[in-house]
Scaffold this motif. Structure first.
Motif, PDB file in Angstrom:
ATOM      1  N   TYR A  30       1.042  -1.573  -0.253  1.00 29.24           N
ATOM      2  CA  TYR A  30       0.054   0.229  -0.022  1.00 29.24           C
ATOM      3  C   TYR A  30       0.810   1.250   0.255  1.00 29.24           C
ATOM      4  CZ  TYR A  30      -3.528   3.155   1.422  1.00 29.24           C
ATOM      5  OH  TYR A  30      -4.460   4.398   2.031  1.00 29.24           O
ATOM      6  N   PRO A  31       1.133   2.117  -1.352  1.00 29.63           N
ATOM      7  CA  PRO A  31       1.538   3.166  -0.709  1.00 29.63           C
ATOM      8  C   PRO A  31       1.127   4.632   0.191  1.00 29.63           C
ATOM      9  CG  PRO A  31      -0.063   3.001  -2.542  1.00 29.63           C
ATOM     10  CD  PRO A  31      -0.015   2.105  -2.141  1.00 29.63           C
ATOM     11  N   PHE A  32       0.576   4.468   0.740  1.00 32.43           N
ATOM     12  CA  PHE A  32      -0.081   5.890   1.785  1.00 32.43           C
ATOM     13  C   PHE A  32       0.411   4.123   2.916  1.00 32.43           C
ATOM     14  CE2 PHE A  32      -2.103   6.629  -2.528  1.00 32.43           C
ATOM     15  CZ  PHE A  32      -1.357   7.733  -2.511  1.00 32.43           C
ATOM     16  N   ALA A  33       1.088   3.672   3.242  1.00 30.73           N
ATOM     17  CA  ALA A  33       1.395   2.853   4.028  1.00 30.73           C
ATOM     18  C   ALA A  33       1.951   3.812   5.298  1.00 30.73           C
ATOM     19  CB  ALA A  33       1.744   1.445   4.806  1.00 30.73           C
ATOM     20  N   LYS A  34       3.095   4.774   5.010  1.00 26.65           N
ATOM     21  CA  LYS A  34       3.611   5.346   5.674  1.00 26.65           C
ATOM     22  C   LYS A  34       3.248   6.252   6.791  1.00 26.65           C
ATOM     23  CE  LYS A  34       8.547   4.291   5.413  1.00 26.65           C
ATOM     24  NZ  LYS A  34       9.786   4.788   4.460  1.00 26.65           N
ATOM     25  N   ALA A  35       1.688   7.309   5.132  1.00 19.09           N
ATOM     26  CA  ALA A  35       0.898   8.232   6.285  1.00 19.09           C
ATOM     27  C   ALA A  35      -0.473   7.665   7.236  1.00 19.09           C
ATOM     28  CB  ALA A  35       0.798   8.754   4.392  1.00 19.09           C
ATOM     29  N   HIS A  36      -0.128   6.549   6.252  1.00 20.55           N
ATOM     30  CA  HIS A  36      -1.806   5.492   7.634  1.00 20.55           C
ATOM     31  C   HIS A  36      -0.886   5.506   8.858  1.00 20.55           C
ATOM     32  CE1 HIS A  36      -5.447   3.664   7.606  1.00 20.55           C
ATOM     33  NE2 HIS A  36      -4.934   3.046   8.825  1.00 20.55           N
ATOM     34  N   LYS A  37       0.705   4.834   9.325  1.00 23.76           N
ATOM     35  CA  LYS A  37       0.638   4.174  10.791  1.00 23.76           C
ATOM     36  C   LYS A  37       1.207   5.908  11.102  1.00 23.76           C
ATOM     37  CE  LYS A  37       4.955   2.245  12.028  1.00 23.76           C
ATOM     38  NZ  LYS A  37       5.951   1.853  12.408  1.00 23.76           N
ATOM     39  N   LYS A  38       1.400   7.189  10.465  1.00 27.01           N
ATOM     40  CA  LYS A  38       1.022   8.351  11.056  1.00 27.01           C
ATOM     41  C   LYS A  38      -0.128   9.062  11.425  1.00 27.01           C
ATOM     42  CE  LYS A  38       4.184  12.035  12.787  1.00 27.01           C
ATOM     43  NZ  LYS A  38       5.388  12.040  13.521  1.00 27.01           N
ATOM     44  N   VAL A  39      -1.150   8.565  11.386  1.00 28.14           N
ATOM     45  CA  VAL A  39      -2.735   8.876  11.361  1.00 28.14           C
ATOM     46  C   VAL A  39      -2.771   8.275  12.726  1.00 28.14           C
ATOM     47  CG1 VAL A  39      -4.607   8.545  10.920  1.00 28.14           C
ATOM     48  CG2 VAL A  39      -2.999   9.415   9.512  1.00 28.14           C
ATOM     49  N   HIS A  40      -2.371   6.773  12.952  1.00 25.20           N
ATOM     50  CA  HIS A  40      -2.406   5.604  14.532  1.00 25.20           C
ATOM     51  C   HIS A  40      -1.474   6.836  15.371  1.00 25.20           C
ATOM     52  CE1 HIS A  40      -3.234   1.631  11.562  1.00 25.20           C
ATOM     53  NE2 HIS A  40      -4.164   2.799  11.905  1.00 25.20           N
ATOM     54  N   GLN A  41      -0.307   6.933  15.175  1.00 27.11           N
ATOM     55  CA  GLN A  41       0.481   7.444  16.242  1.00 27.11           C
ATOM     56  C   GLN A  41      -0.115   8.619  16.601  1.00 27.11           C
ATOM     57  OE1 GLN A  41       3.704   7.960  13.424  1.00 27.11           O
ATOM     58  NE2 GLN A  41       5.022   5.315  14.409  1.00 27.11           N
ATOM     59  N   LEU A  42      -0.557   9.854  16.120  1.00 23.86           N
ATOM     60  CA  LEU A  42      -1.045  11.125  16.148  1.00 23.86           C
ATOM     61  C   LEU A  42      -2.729  10.894  17.143  1.00 23.86           C
ATOM     62  CD1 LEU A  42      -0.598  12.946  12.753  1.00 23.86           C
ATOM     63  CD2 LEU A  42       0.419  13.559  15.503  1.00 23.86           C
ATOM     64  N   PHE A  43      -3.020   9.707  16.090  1.00 24.25           N
ATOM     65  CA  PHE A  43      -4.371   9.061  17.284  1.00 24.25           C
ATOM     66  C   PHE A  43      -4.036   8.599  19.205  1.00 24.25           C
ATOM     67  CE2 PHE A  43      -7.756   6.264  18.562  1.00 24.25           C
ATOM     68  CZ  PHE A  43      -9.193   7.204  19.022  1.00 24.25           C
ATOM     69  N   ALA A  44      -3.048   8.081  18.581  1.00 25.05           N
ATOM     70  CA  ALA A  44      -2.438   7.358  19.938  1.00 25.05           C
ATOM     71  C   ALA A  44      -2.005   8.366  21.018  1.00 25.05           C
ATOM     72  CB  ALA A  44      -1.275   6.082  19.533  1.00 25.05           C
ATOM     73  N   ARG A  45      -1.447   8.894  20.410  1.00 24.31           N
ATOM     74  CA  ARG A  45      -1.491  10.001  21.642  1.00 24.31           C
ATOM     75  C   ARG A  45      -2.078  10.980  22.184  1.00 24.31           C
ATOM     76  NH1 ARG A  45       3.251  13.557  17.588  1.00 24.31           N
ATOM     77  NH2 ARG A  45       4.092  11.030  17.120  1.00 24.31           N
ATOM     78  N   ARG A  46      -2.756  11.801  21.415  1.00 27.74           N
ATOM     79  CA  ARG A  46      -4.136  11.840  21.423  1.00 27.74           C
ATOM     80  C   ARG A  46      -4.511  10.550  22.247  1.00 27.74           C
ATOM     81  NH1 ARG A  46      -9.035  14.302  18.196  1.00 27.74           N
ATOM     82  NH2 ARG A  46     -10.116  15.676  19.291  1.00 27.74           N
ATOM     83  N   ILE A  47      -5.099   9.883  22.259  1.00 27.75           N
ATOM     84  CA  ILE A  47      -5.405   8.961  23.713  1.00 27.75           C
ATOM     85  C   ILE A  47      -4.523   8.681  24.930  1.00 27.75           C
ATOM     86  CG2 ILE A  47      -6.705   7.019  23.661  1.00 27.75           C
ATOM     87  CD1 ILE A  47      -8.162   8.511  22.196  1.00 27.75           C
ATOM     88  N   ASP A  48      -3.237   8.841  24.324  1.00 28.35           N
ATOM     89  CA  ASP A  48      -2.390   8.597  25.822  1.00 28.35           C
ATOM     90  C   ASP A  48      -2.999  10.059  26.683  1.00 28.35           C
ATOM     91  OD1 ASP A  48      -0.235   7.251  27.200  1.00 28.35           O
ATOM     92  OD2 ASP A  48       0.926   9.414  26.962  1.00 28.35           O
ATOM     93  N   ASN A  49      -3.173  11.070  25.650  1.00 29.48           N
ATOM     94  CA  ASN A  49      -2.854  12.101  26.459  1.00 29.48           C
ATOM     95  C   ASN A  49      -3.949  12.172  27.235  1.00 29.48           C
ATOM     96  OD1 ASN A  49      -0.693  13.129  26.000  1.00 29.48           O
ATOM     97  ND2 ASN A  49      -1.683  14.738  24.131  1.00 29.48           N
ATOM     98  N   PHE A  50      -5.452  11.996  26.986  1.00 31.94           N
ATOM     99  CA  PHE A  50      -6.379  11.458  27.684  1.00 31.94           C
ATOM    100  C   PHE A  50      -6.141  10.176  28.731  1.00 31.94           C
ATOM    101  CE2 PHE A  50      -9.188  12.577  23.960  1.00 31.94           C
ATOM    102  CZ  PHE A  50      -9.802  13.159  24.256  1.00 31.94           C
ATOM    103  N   GLN A  51      -5.387   9.537  28.570  1.00 32.68           N
ATOM    104  CA  GLN A  51      -5.472   8.357  29.580  1.00 32.68           C
ATOM    105  C   GLN A  51      -4.096   8.876  31.179  1.00 32.68           C
ATOM    106  OE1 GLN A  51      -3.295   4.954  27.766  1.00 32.68           O
ATOM    107  NE2 GLN A  51      -3.997   3.857  29.134  1.00 32.68           N
TER     108      GLN A  51
END
Length: 150
Positions: free
Chosen positions: A69-90
């Motif tokens: 998938y040519p946009f795998a790195k960008a998709h992974k970045k979206v996951h990382q940003l979301f994980a960081r956001r949820i970590d802040n909530f935690q």
């Protein structure tokens, strides 16, 4: 308000759809714990949700990479940003802040949007790659069996 799994959230990859359904269940458990004023349970379920979601992300990213998938790195970045956001909530929740309503809203909106847009973008390529891999394994098995019993 409970998030309901509907067919428009399916991307056509059964293992991913099942994982997404499980994430919906976790979100609903957070919501239920909040509505029943079970603060400790909110934290417990949130921890479970984060652990499960991170392993889902890793699995999904592996499938995308294997499929090319040519946009795998960008998709992974979206996951990382979301994980960081949820970590802040935690962290806020563990500090005693009541962030649950905002968290539930963010989780529901993000998940639905992410599935319908980002995940749907890779689904055809990953599905084709999985089907091809299944056919190759089946052909190898049939070849072995036919040689053995042929």
């Amino acid at each position: 308000m409970t998030l309901h799994w509907t067919s428009d959230l399916e991307i056509g990859i059964p293992v991913i759809d099942a994982q997404h359904q499980r994430i919906v269940e976790y979100i609903n458990r957070v919501d239920h714990a909040h509505r029943t004023h079970e603060s400790a349970e909110v934290l417990n379920v949130l921890d479970e949700l984060v652990d499960y979601t991170l392993s889902h992300f890793a699995f999904e990213e592996t499938l995308m990479e294997e499929a090319g998938y040519p946009f795998a790195k960008a998709h992974k970045k979206v996951h990382q940003l979301f994980a960081r956001r949820i970590d802040n909530f935690q962290q806020q929740a563990k500090a005693g802040e009541d962030i649950t309503e905002e968290l539930i809203h963010v989780l529901k909106a993000w998940l639905v949007n992410h599935i319908k847009r980002d995940d749907n973008d890779y689904s055809d390529l990953v599905r084709a790659n999985l089907e091809g891999a299944t056919k190759r394994v089946k052909a190898r098995k049939e070849g072995w069996l036919s040689r053995l019993f042929g």
